[in-house]
Scaffold this active site. Structure first.
Site, PDB file in Angstrom:
ATOM      1  N   CYS A 105     -28.450  17.119  -0.661  1.00 31.17           N
ATOM      2  CA  CYS A 105     -28.793  17.569   0.697  1.00 31.17           C
ATOM      3  C   CYS A 105     -27.816  17.131   1.784  1.00 31.17           C
ATOM      4  O   CYS A 105     -27.333  17.960   2.555  1.00 31.17           O
ATOM      5  CB  CYS A 105     -30.195  17.097   1.057  1.00 31.17           C
ATOM      6  SG  CYS A 105     -31.459  17.911   0.100  1.00 31.17           S
ATOM      7  N   SER A 157     -20.494   6.062  -0.796  1.00 33.70           N
ATOM      8  CA  SER A 157     -21.695   5.911  -1.616  1.00 33.70           C
ATOM      9  C   SER A 157     -21.771   7.057  -2.617  1.00 33.70           C
ATOM     10  O   SER A 157     -21.180   8.123  -2.414  1.00 33.70           O
ATOM     11  CB  SER A 157     -22.939   5.930  -0.722  1.00 33.70           C
ATOM     12  OG  SER A 157     -23.134   7.227  -0.200  1.00 33.70           O
TER      13      SER A 157
END
Lengths: 313, 313
Positions: A146, A182
């Site tokens: 997302c 990340s």
């Protein structure tokens, strides 16, 4: 006194609006009302806030939402049940649950046909490999995570993607710095941008990696190399800077920006001081509302895949 | 063997087509059929070829064209007569006539209401000063010189202008090198691009000038400064390189281009070797057909101004 700067501030809500209109159109074409199930198995107030926010967004936009509050130890069975429940179109687990590697096990436990966040290994693999469909006939589009996809939609909206170039090459010629590596956002984002043709510098606390498809973007997907470059080497030549540092005290060194750079912050903290507007051409201070719109878009896509509808763009 | 590069070659004819469609729509809204008069007072074969080409383009697109071949010594009277001739909407003089400063006198003699090429001092002044209208009520748009405006239309078409930014700031963040500083194309082009927010390096044989609207594009129009920079300093950081060197032997140093740069040649000579396609994201090898489309667009605008129609975009 100097005239004010010419920075255009673009709010996530504005961009989300046009995405939600697309979502509405797709929703009308479906044979059923999609249902999202959220699993909350912790008492983290941030997780509950995110759960409330997804629920509100679902109902406001014509989707069903059900929050299933379960004990940590019951979550595995609850996810397995949802996987085979025909009434469930998509599911989301609010992490952290255990706060250990067991959380990754839970994430991968969710069936890919219900993985609205696009975090299943199969989806992540397809993203890194620049594989856009689930099937050879190219009828079912792979789901993208997302937040990285939200940032791509933002870059399309604000004109960083050049639509005159062929699909898949629309960032050719753009230099982009991403501060965050990340596995959930920063690294997939760098890969997606490089797969679309950009030259991407991925910055984390250890080093800077360079993601590209090579000179003349001749390779079909990105490769990455470690570099000895410093932030002060890569930022002055970057057309776009995207930050996601989850630290209140962190501030991006705005003085390094080239005049007219595009700046996007996806951290919940304000990584840019207001002085960013003195240099940037476009500044997007937050992305959350676009991420929610993408979550609903992914839910539509999962529902289309289940109904056997051919994938639209 | 390496995969082919990903350069998109955009031909002037493709861009001219969409401009000519706009011209057709505007033509239909006019109360009369515009007439362009060309003055040919020399035996230069290039001038005659350009005259034939404008005539052909006019008639093909529904405009009247009349070539008036006159003796050099009679040209002054002929232009004065056209200035007050209600049947003439626009005029063009094919230079060189005398090949001296007298040619500038003849150019300025043409009334601004008939100056389809946008070369009158008033138009040039407005362009450098970033004044977009002839009147305070902003109903009559100033005419821009054909080739610089053609290149701007090309940059809009190929996505270098960012339409999410406010009109007049749409090149903010772009670095552009223009190799040519003639008063007819190179210098006005550098000024127009900088007025729209770009950082422009203007290269000629003597030096490199830098045209900008200052940090944060706070100034309302460009200023320019001489620099000690070399081509090898400015090209590697340029998103766009525009060349117009009228010399057969000249070749732009393609090896200096940054990967994915946009390259445009407006010279009648091929300033770029075919190897430009190994590095560029977009390459526009010639602009002539767009220039002709702009000439007709300017003729429409002069006709609109005469009919007292409000200026459209």
């Amino acid at each position: 006194m100097a005239a004010p700067s010419s920075c255009k501030v673009v709010l996530a809500g504005t961009i989300a609006k046009s995405l939600l209109e697309e979502v509405q159109a797709s929703l009308k074409a479906l044979q059923h009302k999609p249902k999202l199930v959220g699993f909350l198995a912790n008492s983290d107030p941030a997780a509950r806030m995110y759960a409330d926010w997804t629920g509100k967004s679902c109902t406001e936009n014509g989707f069903d939402f059900e929050l299933r509050e379960v004990d940590k130890e019951e979550l595995e069975e609850a996810v397995i049940a949802a996987n085979s429940d025909k009434a469930v179109d998509g599911a989301i687990i609010y992490f952290p649950v255990f706060g250990t590697r067991q959380d990754q096990y839970l994430q991968q436990l969710l069936d890919i046909s219900k993985d609205v966040e696009g975090l299943s290994h199969k989806y992540i693999f397809n993203m890194y490999q620049n594989v856009r469909f689930l099937d050879d006939a190219k009828t079912q589009k792979s789901i993208l995570p997302c937040t990285p996809l939200a940032i791509i939609k933002i870059l399309e909206y604000i004109g960083v993607y050049n639509s005159i170039l062929p699909y898949g090459n629309r960032l050719f010629g753009r230099t982009i710095t991403v501060v965050n590596r990340s596995e959930i956002v920063g690294r997939p984002l760098a890969a997606l941008l490089a797969n679309d043709g950009a030259s991407v510098y991925s910055v984390d606390i250890d080093n800077i990696q360079h993601y590209t498809r090579g000179e003349g973007i001749r390779m079909s997907r990105h490769h990455s190399v470690d570099t000895d470059l410093k932030v002060e080497d890569v930022v002055p030549k970057s057309d776009v800077v995207i930050t996601g540092v989850p630290t209140k005290s962190y501030k991006f060194p705005v003085e390094l920006l080239k005049d007219g750079a595009v700046c996007i912050n996806f951290s919940s903290e304000k990584n840019f001081d207001p002085s960013v507007k003195e240099k940037a051409s476009i500044y997007v201070p937050a992305v959350g509302k676009v991420t929610i719109a993408i979550l609903l878009r992914n839910l539509i896509r999962l529902s289309q895949n289940r109904e056997g509808k051919p994938a639209s763009n």
